[in-house]
Scaffold this motif. Structure first.
Motif, short mmCIF file in Angstrom:
data_model
loop_
_atom_site.label_atom_id
_atom_site.label_comp_id
_atom_site.label_asym_id
_atom_site.label_seq_id
_atom_site.Cartn_x
_atom_site.Cartn_y
_atom_site.Cartn_z
N ARG A 40 7.39 10.82 -0.39
CA ARG A 40 7.45 10.28 0.98
C ARG A 40 6.59 10.59 2.06
O ARG A 40 5.96 10.02 2.98
CB ARG A 40 8.95 9.77 1.43
N VAL A 41 6.53 12.08 2.20
CA VAL A 41 5.77 12.62 3.01
C VAL A 41 4.45 12.63 2.91
O VAL A 41 3.55 12.01 3.85
CB VAL A 41 6.04 14.07 3.00
N LYS A 42 3.93 12.68 1.58
CA LYS A 42 2.58 12.39 1.22
C LYS A 42 2.17 11.04 1.51
O LYS A 42 0.86 10.86 1.73
CB LYS A 42 2.52 12.79 -0.24
N ALA A 43 2.95 10.09 1.26
CA ALA A 43 2.80 8.58 1.62
C ALA A 43 2.68 8.42 3.03
O ALA A 43 2.40 7.25 3.26
CB ALA A 43 3.53 7.72 0.96
N GLY A 44 3.08 9.16 4.08
CA GLY A 44 3.27 8.87 5.20
C GLY A 44 4.40 7.99 5.67
O GLY A 44 4.26 7.27 6.79
N ARG A 45 5.70 8.23 4.89
CA ARG A 45 6.65 7.38 5.19
C ARG A 45 7.85 8.32 5.30
O ARG A 45 8.66 8.18 4.19
CB ARG A 45 7.07 6.07 4.35
N ARG A 76 0.80 -1.15 0.01
CA ARG A 76 0.02 0.17 -0.10
C ARG A 76 0.80 1.22 -0.15
O ARG A 76 0.61 2.33 -0.62
CB ARG A 76 -0.73 -0.04 1.17
N GLU A 77 1.94 1.14 0.81
CA GLU A 77 2.74 2.39 0.88
C GLU A 77 3.43 2.61 -0.37
O GLU A 77 3.74 3.75 -0.84
CB GLU A 77 3.73 2.30 1.97
N LEU A 78 3.82 1.53 -1.38
CA LEU A 78 4.53 1.72 -2.57
C LEU A 78 3.75 2.31 -3.37
O LEU A 78 4.00 3.23 -4.26
CB LEU A 78 5.05 0.51 -2.74
N MET A 79 2.51 1.95 -3.38
CA MET A 79 1.61 2.71 -4.20
C MET A 79 1.25 4.00 -4.01
O MET A 79 1.06 5.10 -4.89
CB MET A 79 0.00 1.91 -4.29
N LEU A 80 1.14 4.26 -2.75
CA LEU A 80 1.04 5.77 -2.36
C LEU A 80 2.18 6.64 -2.71
O LEU A 80 2.15 7.67 -3.26
CB LEU A 80 0.78 5.72 -0.68
N LEU A 81 3.39 5.89 -2.34
CA LEU A 81 4.63 6.63 -3.01
C LEU A 81 4.74 6.80 -4.58
O LEU A 81 4.85 8.13 -4.84
CB LEU A 81 5.88 5.82 -2.73
N ALA A 82 4.20 5.89 -5.46
CA ALA A 82 4.06 6.10 -6.82
C ALA A 82 3.11 7.05 -7.21
O ALA A 82 3.37 7.98 -8.21
CB ALA A 82 3.83 4.66 -7.33
N GLU A 83 2.17 7.20 -6.42
CA GLU A 83 0.98 8.17 -7.06
C GLU A 83 1.52 9.60 -6.54
O GLU A 83 0.99 10.59 -7.08
CB GLU A 83 -0.25 7.88 -6.20
N ALA A 84 2.31 9.78 -5.76
CA ALA A 84 2.80 11.06 -5.44
C ALA A 84 3.96 11.53 -6.09
O ALA A 84 4.18 12.56 -6.17
CB ALA A 84 3.34 10.94 -3.90
N MET A 85 4.64 10.57 -7.03
CA MET A 85 5.74 10.89 -7.83
C MET A 85 5.17 11.41 -9.15
O MET A 85 4.11 11.23 -9.66
CB MET A 85 6.58 9.65 -8.05
N PRO A 86 6.12 12.22 -9.81
CA PRO A 86 5.56 12.71 -11.13
C PRO A 86 5.43 11.52 -11.88
O PRO A 86 6.04 10.64 -11.73
CB PRO A 86 6.71 13.65 -11.59
N GLU A 87 4.65 11.60 -12.95
CA GLU A 87 4.49 10.40 -13.87
C GLU A 87 5.53 9.85 -14.68
O GLU A 87 6.02 8.66 -14.61
CB GLU A 87 3.23 10.75 -14.80
N TYR A 88 6.14 10.89 -14.96
CA TYR A 88 7.47 10.45 -15.72
C TYR A 88 8.59 9.75 -14.97
O TYR A 88 9.77 9.43 -15.51
CB TYR A 88 7.97 11.48 -16.90
#
Length: 418
Positions: free
Chosen positions: A349-354, A224-236
């Protein structure tokens, strides 16, 4: 008699010395152009030692011959060893250089040491390594830079060693190691044969032990944290967190150094061949460079679950016609920099809570999760490009409390059932 040795009109030939000669040399018009002095070489019978003086230096020539005779007499009597004048000149120059080196300022010696710093195999260090080297030196150089190298004593080092070090335990430890290494190098003879500048290393204090790494207490990233990290990163650059966590535990620099030709879709293999930096002096534009270590060059398997994601990324953001083009294409530069990618991840990582995670944490998560799913230590080391078991265990195998409890429960249950 050769022409240039014939006395001219109104000139009288100089008498030869009973031991050596002072011979005038003439030009075509009979004018003296030089005085040539010769005497037998006491170490090589049949050979002569000679020196030439200017036309106006006849007295100097005869004085030099008398001084040389005195030195030869001392040699023949066994009082002092005779050396050829050329060798004496070299020895004097060498002594002058050594005297000059003995009075060298510490800051100048450190600058020489830093500029000559090489890898153990003799290769040039990377820009990031040079940057860290300068930081380590900065922590002690200000206390000693105005002193001569020979003036640095254990007492003065102790004053620095015992004072507060706000840069932190890790930085203090590295500074001690650099400081000791620099002074140790001054106790060795120079490459040109010069004598050591110091008789002993004044850094006689223990290197502080390595403090406990905060990375050891970081728990592995969850799905779940990995998905949250990915969503918070720029798409490229979103793919980067998946590669670091699930494919080879890629370092940030290795991610930035990936090129289209490094991804073999047919063979489901990712080739780690490069990192990036700003050159050996840590200046200039970002460029491709060698990996952190030789063992970091590796081929890692691309899992089935990521194949479609990687294909889509290459289609959307990469120029597949150019094999050397980057996998992560920056907006305003030719090659993605570690600073840019790390800044993007720091926000994600801040947005993902980690907020405790770094790319190094994703790399450690990859190693830990492989072990939990049955991977051997050797397989994990190959995946991450490690040669040291100690490093792999200390920094890249995180403790999962729940898993540890489960295996302890399972062990006890099996014994009690028996």
């Amino acid at each position: 008699m050769p022409r240039n040795r014939r006395p001219k009109k109104n000139q009288t030939a100089r008498p030869r010395s009973a031991w050596g000669t002072v011979i005038p040399r003439f030009d075509e018009n009979g004018g003296i152009i030089a005085w040539q002095v010769r005497y037998p070489n006491p170490l090589a019978p049949g050979k002569r030692v000679q020196r030439q003086f200017k036309p106006w230096q006849e007295l100097d020539a005869r004085t030099w011959l008398e001084e040389e005779k005195h030195l030869v007499d001392l040699h023949n009597k066994g009082i002092a060893e005779w050396k050829h004048p050329t060798q004496r000149k070299k020895d004097k120059l060498q002594e002058f250089r050594e005297q000059e080196q003995r009075h060298i300022l510490f800051r100048d010696y450190v600058a020489q040491w830093e500029s000559n710093y090489k890898l153990p195999n003799g290769g040039e260090i990377a820009g990031g390594t040079r940057r860290n080297l300068k930081l380590d030196i900065r922590h002690f150089i200000t206390d000693f830079e105005s002193l001569r190298l020979s003036e640095i004593t254990p007492l003065k080092i102790k004053a620095w060693y015992d004072k507060p070090h706000p840069e932190g335990q890790w930085a203090f430890r590295r500074s001690c190691m650099r400081f000791k290494a620099i002074l140790e190098s001054a106790t060795k003879p120079g490459l040109d044969g010069t004598a050591p500048l110091l008789q002993f290393n004044p850094f006689i204090f223990p290197i502080p032990p390595a403090p406990r790494s905060s990375r050891i207490d970081v728990s592995p990233v969850t799905p779940r944290e990995l998905m949250l990290l990915a969503e918070a990163m720029p798409e490229y650059t979103r793919l980067s967190v998946f590669l670091s966590t699930l494919v080879g535990g890629l370092r940030c620099g290795e991610l930035c150094g990936l090129r289209v030709k490094d991804i073999d879709l047919d063979g489901q293999t990712l080739h780690v061949r490069h990192s990036v930096n700003r050159g050996s002096m840590d200046r200039g534009e970002i460029r491709y460079s060698r990996t952190k270590t030789e063992s970091s060059i590796r081929n890692v398997h691309i899992p089935d679950a990521l194949m479609s994601m990687i294909r889509q990324h290459l289609h959307d953001y990469c120029d597949m016609r150019l094999p050397d083009s980057p996998v992560f294409v920056p907006r305003r530069a030719r090659i993605m920099s570690q600073t840019t990618l790390e800044e993007q991840f720091a926000k994600a990582r801040v947005k993902a809570g980690r907020p405790d995670l770094t790319f190094q944490g994703l790399r450690a998560s990859h190693a830990t999760l492989l072990m939990l799913r049955g991977g051997t230590l050797r397989e994990v080391m190959n995946e991450l490009g490690h040669t040291s078991e100690k490093v792999a265990i200390r920094y890249y195998q995180l403790t999962v409390v729940e898993h540890q409890s489960q295996i302890v429960d399972r062990l006890a249950q099996e014994f009690m059932d028996e």
